[in-house]
Write an enzyme that holds these catalytic residues in place. Structure first.
Site, PDB file in Angstrom:
ATOM      1  N   ASP A 204       0.849  -1.184   0.000  1.00 36.03           N
ATOM      2  CA  ASP A 204       0.000   0.000   0.000  1.00 36.03           C
ATOM      3  C   ASP A 204       0.886   1.236   0.000  1.00 36.03           C
ATOM      4  O   ASP A 204       2.114   1.116  -0.018  1.00 36.03           O
ATOM      5  CB  ASP A 204      -0.934  -0.004   1.223  1.00 36.03           C
ATOM      6  N   ASP A 206       1.435   4.753   2.236  1.00 37.36           N
ATOM      7  CA  ASP A 206       1.064   5.404   3.497  1.00 37.36           C
ATOM      8  C   ASP A 206       1.529   6.854   3.495  1.00 37.36           C
ATOM      9  O   ASP A 206       2.703   7.128   3.235  1.00 37.36           O
ATOM     10  CB  ASP A 206       1.735   4.679   4.678  1.00 37.36           C
ATOM     11  N   ASP A 300      -3.356   4.799   2.476  1.00 34.38           N
ATOM     12  CA  ASP A 300      -3.738   5.220   3.828  1.00 34.38           C
ATOM     13  C   ASP A 300      -3.302   6.656   4.059  1.00 34.38           C
ATOM     14  O   ASP A 300      -2.145   6.995   3.812  1.00 34.38           O
ATOM     15  CB  ASP A 300      -3.066   4.332   4.888  1.00 34.38           C
TER      16      ASP A 300
END
Ligand code: DGT
Ligand code: MG
Length: 376
Positions: A204, A206, A300
């Protein structure tokens, strides 16, 4: 890579936050095997075994050279009988029967598949396994079992299970920055997580967002996500507003010393067009299915007030094991509680302020470890 003379294995410190752990190291075949056993232990809810295997793997990642003989394990911290046996097996046979058995088991393979889905943890995966579910198709046939997050996770499974590359993370950073600056000029967007540690790929992206004027950052995410949504770039999002009210509550949060923090944050799946110039979103109609000219990416966003930024940055850079070890070191060696909001001394009832990550290491009496050396 560290040179052989830089670290004497006999004097390797016990906590990962006291060691330099580069991304590339000399003991990959051993660490992969130990990480598999750690992961499998986690699937069975054996937190103790998970941590033991992970600690052993982390020690090997910090070594200045490869293990070529089992005698080299003697004197290493955190290296128990079981981990030693695995390394010995690998040295003698090039393969570990225990690790192979785990990897080939239906249980491990299914738990790995299910926990890879966005929004699915060990508990849920285990429940599904016990209900006899084994494949993504099985889950798609049981959509009532899925919440909105898991449903999005399955819909975008193919994209989300392929790596995010550094240049893709940079492209997303530009998109996020553009939106953040439009909403709040002067705010900063920092890439954290594995990419800040020098990883070239990740699961992912961040980001940590702050603003030099305390308080200005509050309520930023809904506006940013609204903007991105109007550009057709949001495939899924779940925003949590911050839940610290005042300093007392913050002190309480720090004293809880949990990994879960109270920042305003957003778990999202964003659409990354292959070539931003060729992307013309239709009004009010975002790309709902990944087409071949772009990719769904997990992103995120975390928003921290400037007074807590250093703690948030340290907490969100990882690795997860490095973070766990920092907290354990603080508690056991310094009688202080650390989390991504602050550092708290329960006896003195005081929070120690920090303007940088260096300040936090200094408070703890630790040598500063740069992000690239936190791959514990
Ligand atoms: P990746 O994304 O798999 O390539 O690797 P990382 O290291 O970026 O891992 P990731 O994205 O799961 O998490 C980055 C760091 O952020 C991790 O070391 C711990 C921290 N972190 C993740 N989730 C939470 C959370 O819910 N609360 C807090 N305080 N920290 C978290
Ligand atoms: Mg990450």
């Amino acid at each position: 890579l560290p040179t052989r003379s830089q670290v004497d294995p006999g004097s390797l410190p016990a906590y990962a936050c006291q060691r330099h752990t580069p991304l590339n190291h000399h003991n990959l075949c051993f660490t992969e095997a130990l990480e598999t056993l750690a992961e499998a232990a986690g699937f069975e809810g054996s937190q103790g075994r998970l941590i033991s295997f992970r600690r052993a793997a982390s020690v090997l990642r910090a070594l200045p050279g490869p293990i070529t003989n089992v005698s080299q394990l003697r004197g290493l911290p955190c290296f128990g009988d079981h981990s030693s046996r695995i390394v010995q097996e690998l040295l003698e046979h090039g393969i570990s029967s225990e690790v192979e058995r785990v990897k080939q088991s239906e249980r491990y393979q299914t738990m790995k598949l299910f926990t890879q889905i966005f929004g699915v943890g060990v508990k849920t995966a285990d429940k599904w396994y016990r209900e006899g579910l084994r494949t993504l198709e099985d889950l798609q046939g049981q959509t009532r079992k899925l919440n909105r997050q898991q449903e999005a996770g399955i819909r975008h499974f193919e994209d989300l299970s392929s790596s995010v590359w550094r240049h893709e993370a940079d492209a997303i950073q530009r998109v996020v920055e553009e939106a953040v600056w439009q909403v709040l000029p002067g705010a900063s967007v920092t890439l954290t997580g594995g990419f800040r540690r020098g990883k070239l790929q990740g699961h992912d992206v961040d980001f940590l967002i702050t603003h030099p004027v305390e308080g200005q950052e509050a309520g930023l995410i809904p506006k940013v996500m609204g903007l991105l949504e109007s550009q057709g770039l949001v495939l899924y999002q779940h925003t949590q507003s911050n839940h610290y009210q005042d300093f007392k509550d913050l002190e309480h949060k720090v004293s809880q010393s949990t990994a879960i923090d109270a920042y305003e944050r957003c778990f999202s799946i964003l659409w990354l067009p292959k070539s931003p110039t060729s992307f013309h979103p239709e009004a009010g109609e975002g790309p709902k299915e990944p087409s071949r000219d772009g990719k769904a990416v997990r992103v995120d966003l975390v928003v921290a007030p400037i007074s807590q930024f250093a703690f948030a940055l340290l907490g969100w850079t990882g690795s997860q094991h490095f973070e766990r070890e920092l907290r354990r070191f603080s508690r056991a060696e310094k009688q202080m509680l650390l989390n991504s909001h602050g550092l708290y001394h329960p006896e003195k009832k005081e929070s120690l302020p920090a303007a940088s990550e260096e300040d936090i290491f200094t408070h703890l009496g630790l040598e500063y470890i740069a992000p690239e050396q936190r791959n514990a």
